[in-house]
Design a protein around this motif. Structure first.
Motif, PDB file in Angstrom:
ATOM      1  N   LEU A   1     -25.121 -20.483 -29.129  1.00  0.00           N
ATOM      2  CA  LEU A   1     -23.927 -19.831 -28.262  1.00  0.00           C
ATOM      3  C   LEU A   1     -23.481 -20.530 -27.110  1.00  0.00           C
ATOM      4  N   SER A   2     -22.243 -20.164 -26.552  1.00  0.00           N
ATOM      5  CA  SER A   2     -21.864 -20.961 -25.443  1.00  0.00           C
ATOM      6  C   SER A   2     -22.436 -20.185 -24.374  1.00  0.00           C
ATOM      7  N   ILE A   3     -22.547 -20.608 -23.041  1.00  0.00           N
ATOM      8  CA  ILE A   3     -23.290 -20.394 -21.986  1.00  0.00           C
ATOM      9  C   ILE A   3     -22.267 -19.686 -20.864  1.00  0.00           C
ATOM     10  N   TRP A   4     -22.522 -18.525 -20.194  1.00  0.00           N
ATOM     11  CA  TRP A   4     -21.893 -18.187 -19.148  1.00  0.00           C
ATOM     12  C   TRP A   4     -21.521 -19.149 -18.232  1.00  0.00           C
ATOM     13  N   SER A   5     -20.471 -19.203 -17.464  1.00  0.00           N
ATOM     14  CA  SER A   5     -20.226 -20.226 -16.452  1.00  0.00           C
ATOM     15  C   SER A   5     -21.040 -19.899 -15.268  1.00  0.00           C
ATOM     16  N   GLY A   6     -21.604 -20.956 -14.393  1.00  0.00           N
ATOM     17  CA  GLY A   6     -22.487 -20.462 -13.101  1.00  0.00           C
ATOM     18  C   GLY A   6     -23.283 -21.683 -12.730  1.00  0.00           C
ATOM     19  N   ALA A   7     -23.469 -21.835 -11.459  1.00  0.00           N
ATOM     20  CA  ALA A   7     -24.370 -23.194 -11.208  1.00  0.00           C
ATOM     21  C   ALA A   7     -25.712 -22.910 -11.864  1.00  0.00           C
ATOM     22  N   TYR A   8     -26.367 -21.993 -11.570  1.00  0.00           N
ATOM     23  CA  TYR A   8     -27.576 -21.609 -12.286  1.00  0.00           C
ATOM     24  C   TYR A   8     -27.694 -21.741 -13.860  1.00  0.00           C
ATOM     25  N   ASN A   9     -26.987 -21.516 -14.518  1.00  0.00           N
ATOM     26  CA  ASN A   9     -26.652 -21.839 -16.077  1.00  0.00           C
ATOM     27  C   ASN A   9     -26.512 -23.068 -16.207  1.00  0.00           C
ATOM     28  N   ALA A  10     -25.713 -24.038 -15.406  1.00  0.00           N
ATOM     29  CA  ALA A  10     -25.680 -25.381 -15.558  1.00  0.00           C
ATOM     30  C   ALA A  10     -26.841 -26.037 -15.247  1.00  0.00           C
TER      31      ALA A  10
ATOM     32  N   GLY B   1     -18.119  -7.801 -23.188  1.00  0.00           N
ATOM     33  CA  GLY B   1     -17.241  -6.542 -23.003  1.00  0.00           C
ATOM     34  C   GLY B   1     -15.957  -6.800 -23.811  1.00  0.00           C
ATOM     35  N   SER B   2     -14.894  -5.942 -23.443  1.00  0.00           N
ATOM     36  CA  SER B   2     -13.678  -6.191 -24.165  1.00  0.00           C
ATOM     37  C   SER B   2     -12.790  -5.753 -23.262  1.00  0.00           C
ATOM     38  N   ALA B   3     -12.708  -6.277 -22.105  1.00  0.00           N
ATOM     39  CA  ALA B   3     -11.463  -6.164 -21.058  1.00  0.00           C
ATOM     40  C   ALA B   3     -10.127  -7.097 -21.316  1.00  0.00           C
ATOM     41  N   ASN B   4     -10.300  -7.798 -22.346  1.00  0.00           N
ATOM     42  CA  ASN B   4      -8.951  -8.760 -22.653  1.00  0.00           C
ATOM     43  C   ASN B   4      -8.634  -9.522 -21.344  1.00  0.00           C
ATOM     44  N   ARG B   5      -9.770 -10.416 -21.167  1.00  0.00           N
ATOM     45  CA  ARG B   5      -9.425 -11.103 -19.967  1.00  0.00           C
ATOM     46  C   ARG B   5     -10.262 -12.587 -20.291  1.00  0.00           C
ATOM     47  N   CYS B   6     -10.231 -13.523 -19.395  1.00  0.00           N
ATOM     48  CA  CYS B   6     -10.966 -14.784 -19.472  1.00  0.00           C
ATOM     49  C   CYS B   6     -12.402 -14.428 -19.055  1.00  0.00           C
ATOM     50  N   TYR B   7     -13.039 -14.793 -19.911  1.00  0.00           N
ATOM     51  CA  TYR B   7     -14.783 -14.840 -19.439  1.00  0.00           C
ATOM     52  C   TYR B   7     -15.028 -16.172 -19.300  1.00  0.00           C
ATOM     53  N   ALA B   8     -15.506 -16.513 -18.180  1.00  0.00           N
ATOM     54  CA  ALA B   8     -15.725 -17.916 -17.887  1.00  0.00           C
ATOM     55  C   ALA B   8     -16.984 -18.685 -18.522  1.00  0.00           C
ATOM     56  N   ILE B   9     -16.880 -19.412 -19.387  1.00  0.00           N
ATOM     57  CA  ILE B   9     -18.096 -20.124 -19.940  1.00  0.00           C
ATOM     58  C   ILE B   9     -18.030 -21.662 -19.697  1.00  0.00           C
ATOM     59  N   LEU B  10     -19.329 -22.472 -19.820  1.00  0.00           N
ATOM     60  CA  LEU B  10     -19.245 -23.774 -19.446  1.00  0.00           C
ATOM     61  C   LEU B  10     -18.760 -24.537 -20.302  1.00  0.00           C
ATOM     62  N   GLU B  11     -17.861 -25.503 -20.014  1.00  0.00           N
ATOM     63  CA  GLU B  11     -17.143 -26.301 -20.857  1.00  0.00           C
ATOM     64  C   GLU B  11     -17.922 -27.519 -20.788  1.00  0.00           C
ATOM     65  N   SER B  12     -17.909 -28.158 -19.533  1.00  0.00           N
ATOM     66  CA  SER B  12     -18.914 -29.452 -19.541  1.00  0.00           C
ATOM     67  C   SER B  12     -19.801 -29.493 -18.324  1.00  0.00           C
ATOM     68  N   VAL B  13     -20.628 -30.180 -18.347  1.00  0.00           N
ATOM     69  CA  VAL B  13     -21.929 -30.335 -17.294  1.00  0.00           C
ATOM     70  C   VAL B  13     -22.351 -31.566 -17.196  1.00  0.00           C
ATOM     71  N   THR B  14     -22.320 -32.082 -16.057  1.00  0.00           N
ATOM     72  CA  THR B  14     -22.763 -33.267 -15.456  1.00  0.00           C
ATOM     73  C   THR B  14     -24.288 -33.099 -14.920  1.00  0.00           C
TER      74      THR B  14
END
Length: 105
Positions: free
Chosen positions: A38-47, A87-100
């Motif tokens: 699965l995709s990963i929620w965006s954030g420093a700790y998840n990166a 959830g289902s708020a019809n908005r952007c849910y930030a997920i990680l795209e790339s990580v260095t």
């Protein structure tokens, strides 16, 4: 003596800098305990967790993209990937795209 000591410190610093390695991962995902990729929620700790799971010491930078609503994404917690619904708020849910990721070996 000061010049000799300073030279040794500079050589040690250059050696450790030469051993540091950065790798960029694109379209990142992870596998949870159930074997789902699965995709990963965006954030420093998840990166950071993504880099750790790939054998690297730390995350240097990351980019984000928008995930879909009513989807499940992963969070890094206690050394494993845990699923969390968006959830289902019809908005952007930030997920990680790339990580260095950076290695200090």
């Amino acid at each position: 003596m000061k010049k000799l000591l300073l030279g040794a410190v500079l050589i040690a610093g250059l050696t450790s800098a030469a051993q540091a390695r950065e790798v960029i991962f694109d379209n990142v995902s992870a596998v949870n305990d159930y074997g789902w990729s699965l995709s990963i929620w965006s954030g420093a700790y998840n990166a950071y967790g993504f880099c750790r799971s790939k054998g690297f010491a730390d995350a240097v930078t990351f980019t984000s993209s928008c995930g879909e609503d009513e989807m499940t994404f992963l969070n890094y917690a206690d050394g494993r990937w845990v699923a969390k619904d968006s959830g289902s708020a019809n908005r952007c849910y930030a997920i990680l795209e790339s990580v260095t990721c950076k290695s200090y070996q």
